[in-house]
Design a protein around this motif. Structure first.
Motif, PDB file in Angstrom:
ATOM      1  N   GLY A 181       0.818  -1.196   0.000  1.00 49.27           N
ATOM      2  CA  GLY A 181       0.000   0.000   0.000  1.00 49.27           C
ATOM      3  C   GLY A 181       0.857   1.253   0.000  1.00 49.27           C
ATOM      4  O   GLY A 181       2.080   1.221  -0.144  1.00 49.27           O
TER       5      GLY A 181
ATOM      6  N   MET B  16      -0.788  -4.573  -4.843  1.00 53.00           N
ATOM      7  CA  MET B  16      -2.133  -4.012  -4.763  1.00 53.00           C
ATOM      8  C   MET B  16      -2.501  -3.333  -6.074  1.00 53.00           C
ATOM      9  O   MET B  16      -1.633  -2.890  -6.822  1.00 53.00           O
TER      10      MET B  16
ATOM     11  N   ARG C 224       4.418  -1.114  -2.411  1.00 53.30           N
ATOM     12  CA  ARG C 224       3.427  -1.800  -3.233  1.00 53.30           C
ATOM     13  C   ARG C 224       4.042  -2.780  -4.206  1.00 53.30           C
ATOM     14  O   ARG C 224       3.364  -3.650  -4.739  1.00 53.30           O
TER      15      ARG C 224
ATOM     16  N   CYS D 270      -6.309  -6.206  -2.814  1.00 51.52           N
ATOM     17  CA  CYS D 270      -5.029  -6.657  -2.257  1.00 51.52           C
ATOM     18  C   CYS D 270      -4.807  -8.161  -2.384  1.00 51.52           C
ATOM     19  O   CYS D 270      -3.738  -8.653  -2.005  1.00 51.52           O
TER      20      CYS D 270
END
Length: 322
Positions: free
Chosen positions: A14, A52, A320, A57
């Motif tokens: 994230g 993601m 990420r 996710c």
């Protein structure tokens, strides 16, 4: 669906630092994972290249599997925190049970949406009398910080909005697409759509330039933005697109996944989405001790899944992408 893989790994993902803010074409190959004795899935998220897409996710694609003489999907009761599960089928049925008392058959192109919030447990199985083939996807959506401790909930939506044009039919799963709005509860700007392409179709799908997108190939043969995709692969597209060209070499099934890049970094381990390793360790200990408000799933013929051991290595912020 549970992540039954052992040993498990911890991922910190994230945040906007590694978001691709321009259009790209990044073809992601799956990793094959066994779910019990009867189901193998192709895991697209988290992936070696990307963790993601918006708030999406976790993405597993499974089937089509011939389960005429098999038990089919059998996922015992297991816990979740901090996420939503999205059950999506092209063929077959899945029987959902959860600790709220929900008991629901989910059929093809019906939305089964479970919001774990602070804590929930559920099981998923093929009904005893089931169709010959099982084919679908299981996806997770990370809940943002202000909603991740809300009360758990389950929704089933059999009638979903459809956006149609010549050669294409898009069933809206979550969020908004071309003016249509899904009845499923969403907590971040997001879109999920199931796309059926006719053979020979050559069309464009409207997109939101501020969203990042990926397309999961479910069946058939198609080109996405000029890139051939085969079932069980996913093409990451980045941001900055106002539309997307889709072409059906044959009749094809795709899933469009997208959303505003997720602001927060999350820690995802086993079936938990949190913000710190300590939060994950606490949830694991509570589940194994029968505490933490996960509740009990009644009616499943089998014992709940124990949480596996945590890895010995400390968490390392990796963003990420790898």
């Amino acid at each position: 669906m549970s992540n039954l893989e052992t040993p498990t790994t911890v991922s910190l993902c994230g945040g906007r630092a590694d978001v691709t803010y321009e259009p790209v074409q990044e073809l992601l190959s799956p990793r094959r994972v066994r779910l019990g004795d009867s189901t193998e899935v192709r895991r697209l998220l988290p992936n070696l290249g990307r963790r993601m897409v918006g708030a999406w996710c976790f993405v597993d694609h499974y089937g089509p599997d011939d389960i005429a003489d098999e038990p089919g999907m059998q996922v015992p009761p297991h816990p979740h925190i901090g996420l939503q599960t999205v059950s999506w089928l092209h063929e077959g049925e899945v029987l959902h049970r959860d600790s709220l008392g929900s008991l629901q058959r989910i059929g093809p192109r019906e939305l089964g949406l479970m919001t774990s919030g602070r804590a929930i447990a559920h099981s998923e199985e093929s009904p005893r009398e089931h169709a010959r083939f099982l084919h679908g996807a299981q996806l997770w959506v990370a809940l943002p910080g202000e909603q991740r401790h809300i009360e758990p909930a389950f929704e089933h939506h059999a009638g979903l909005p459809v956006v149609a044009a010549e050669g294409i039919r898009a069933t809206l799963i979550l969020g908004e697409l071309d003016g249509a709005l899904s009845p499923g509860t969403a907590y971040t700007p997001i879109v999920g759509a199931d796309i059926a392409l006719d053979a020979g179709a050559d069309t464009r799908l409207p997109l939101h330039p501020d969203f990042e997108y990926a397309v999961l190939a479910m069946s058939g043969s198609a080109e996405v933005d000029g890139v051939p995709v085969t079932p069980g692969t996913m093409l990451y597209l980045g941001c900055g697109r106002s539309d997307l060209r889709l072409r059906g070499d044959s009749a094809a099934g795709l899933m469009l996944l997208g959303g505003e890049p997720f602001e927060e970094q999350i820690v995802m381990w086993w079936n938990f989405v949190g913000r710190t390793g300590e939060e994950i360790a606490r949830a694991r200990a509570q589940w194994n001790a029968g505490e933490g408000g996960f509740g009990t799933v009644h009616g499943y013929d089998g014992a709940p899944l124990p949480a596996p051991e945590l890895p010995s290595v400390p968490l390392k912020p990796r963003g990420r992408v790898r």
